[in-house]
Design a protein around this motif. Structure first.
Motif, PDB file in Angstrom:
ATOM      1  N   ASP A 116       0.868  -1.174   0.000  1.00 22.97           N
ATOM      2  CA  ASP A 116       0.000   0.000   0.000  1.00 22.97           C
ATOM      3  C   ASP A 116       0.908   1.229   0.000  1.00 22.97           C
ATOM      4  N   LYS A 119       0.358   4.450  -0.066  1.00 21.11           N
ATOM      5  CA  LYS A 119       0.026   5.513   0.909  1.00 21.11           C
ATOM      6  C   LYS A 119       0.533   5.150   2.300  1.00 21.11           C
ATOM      7  N   ALA A 120       0.358   3.889   2.659  1.00 23.60           N
ATOM      8  CA  ALA A 120       0.825   3.465   3.985  1.00 23.60           C
ATOM      9  C   ALA A 120       2.338   3.568   4.085  1.00 23.60           C
ATOM     10  N   GLU A 133       4.236   5.602   2.429  1.00 20.39           N
ATOM     11  CA  GLU A 133       4.651   7.016   2.434  1.00 20.39           C
ATOM     12  C   GLU A 133       4.668   7.596   3.838  1.00 20.39           C
ATOM     13  N   SER A 134       3.838   7.037   4.708  1.00 18.75           N
ATOM     14  CA  SER A 134       3.781   7.570   6.076  1.00 18.75           C
ATOM     15  C   SER A 134       5.089   7.322   6.827  1.00 18.75           C
ATOM     16  N   TYR A 135       5.952   6.472   6.280  1.00 20.00           N
ATOM     17  CA  TYR A 135       7.235   6.193   6.942  1.00 20.00           C
ATOM     18  C   TYR A 135       8.340   7.180   6.539  1.00 20.00           C
TER      19      TYR A 135
END
Lengths: 120, 140
Positions: free
Chosen positions: B8, B10-11, B13-15
């Motif tokens: 995912d 988007k998931a 990218e949160s890192y």
């Protein structure tokens, strides 16, 4: 123009890959286990990119000139390398006369690794 | 038909910006010699290989593990090292890695991760080397 003629590297065996994994700490199994490599869409185990980078850097250290150092290096991994592929290493000085652009390719001319060494 | 993606985006990218813990390494004669022996050209004398820092990658591996990316999902795209002073046998190196950036290519089929790592001699303020590693994640 080629300042350093392309010369053969010793072919890299599966045993070499196991040794490199041990000394580098890179135990990614796509370099060690054919079954796992194939499960990830590869033809079989492939050579560690940084293994080739290490071999290339050794050559750069040997030709950079006494009293000089590598200040910066950038490697681009261009294509996969299989064990026992016949590899050639060569390259040239860049325009300023000291920086180096080296390349590892196979006998068919497929580029495996490009390295640009800034010499200071 | 919608492509099925393994990760995912988007998931992941949160890192961006994630920093690993500090890792400590002693640079020993044995480690240096066995690494240099593995990568040396027979004509070259190589006490400490400039790419010795590739042994010190636990920060990178920690970040990948936290992102749920296995090593087998990765290809190594690019690697940079910038050197500020020599690495010497006997020193202790401290480093941590940071996920600097992430982009996608080929409509999300490839995820490009940039991870930077400064390497310090223990208790020294300035790094002796900085690395920038570019990983290519096959997202299919």
């Amino acid at each position: 123009m080629t300042d350093f003629d392309f010369e053969p590297l010793q072919p890299i065996s599966r045993r070499d890959l196991q040794n490199y994994a041990k000394v580098s700490g890179d135990h990614n199994e796509i370099h060690l286990d054919d079954r796992i490599a194939r499960a990830h869409g590869l033809p079989g185990v492939i050579v560690h990119g940084m293994y080739l980078a290490g071999l290339m850097t050794s050559r750069a250290v040997g030709i950079k000139g006494a009293g000089k150092k590598i200040g910066k290096v950038k490697f681009r991994f261009k294509s996969m390398t299989l064990p026992e592929e016949q590899l050639l290493l060569g390259g040239r000085y860049l325009v300023d006369g000291s920086d180096l652009a080296l390349e590892i390719r196979n006998e068919a001319g497929e580029i495996k690794l490009q390295g640009r060494f800034t010499i200071v | 038909m919608t492509d099925v993606r393994k990760f995912d985006v988007k998931a992941l990218e949160s890192y961006i910006g994630l920093v690993s813990k500090d890792y400590h390494y002693d640079v020993t004669v044995d480690d240096v010699q066995e690494f240099s022996n593995a990568v040396a050209h027979p004509n070259d004398l190589l006490p400490v290989s400039p790419v010795y820092f590739t042994k010190l990658r636990d920060g990178e591996f920690e970040i990948l593990e936290k992102m749920g990316i296995s090593l087998a999902d990765l290809l190594h795209g690019e690697q940079e090292y910038e050197y500020f002073s020599d690495i010497k046998i006997g020193v202790s190196i401290v480093c941590h890695s940071r996920l600097k950036n992430m982009i996608t290519k080929k409509n999300g089929e490839l995820i490009i991760l940039e991870v930077e790592t400064p390497f310090h001699v223990k208790d020294a303020e300035l790094p002796i080397c900085k690395s920038l590693t570019t990983f290519i994640v096959r997202n299919k």
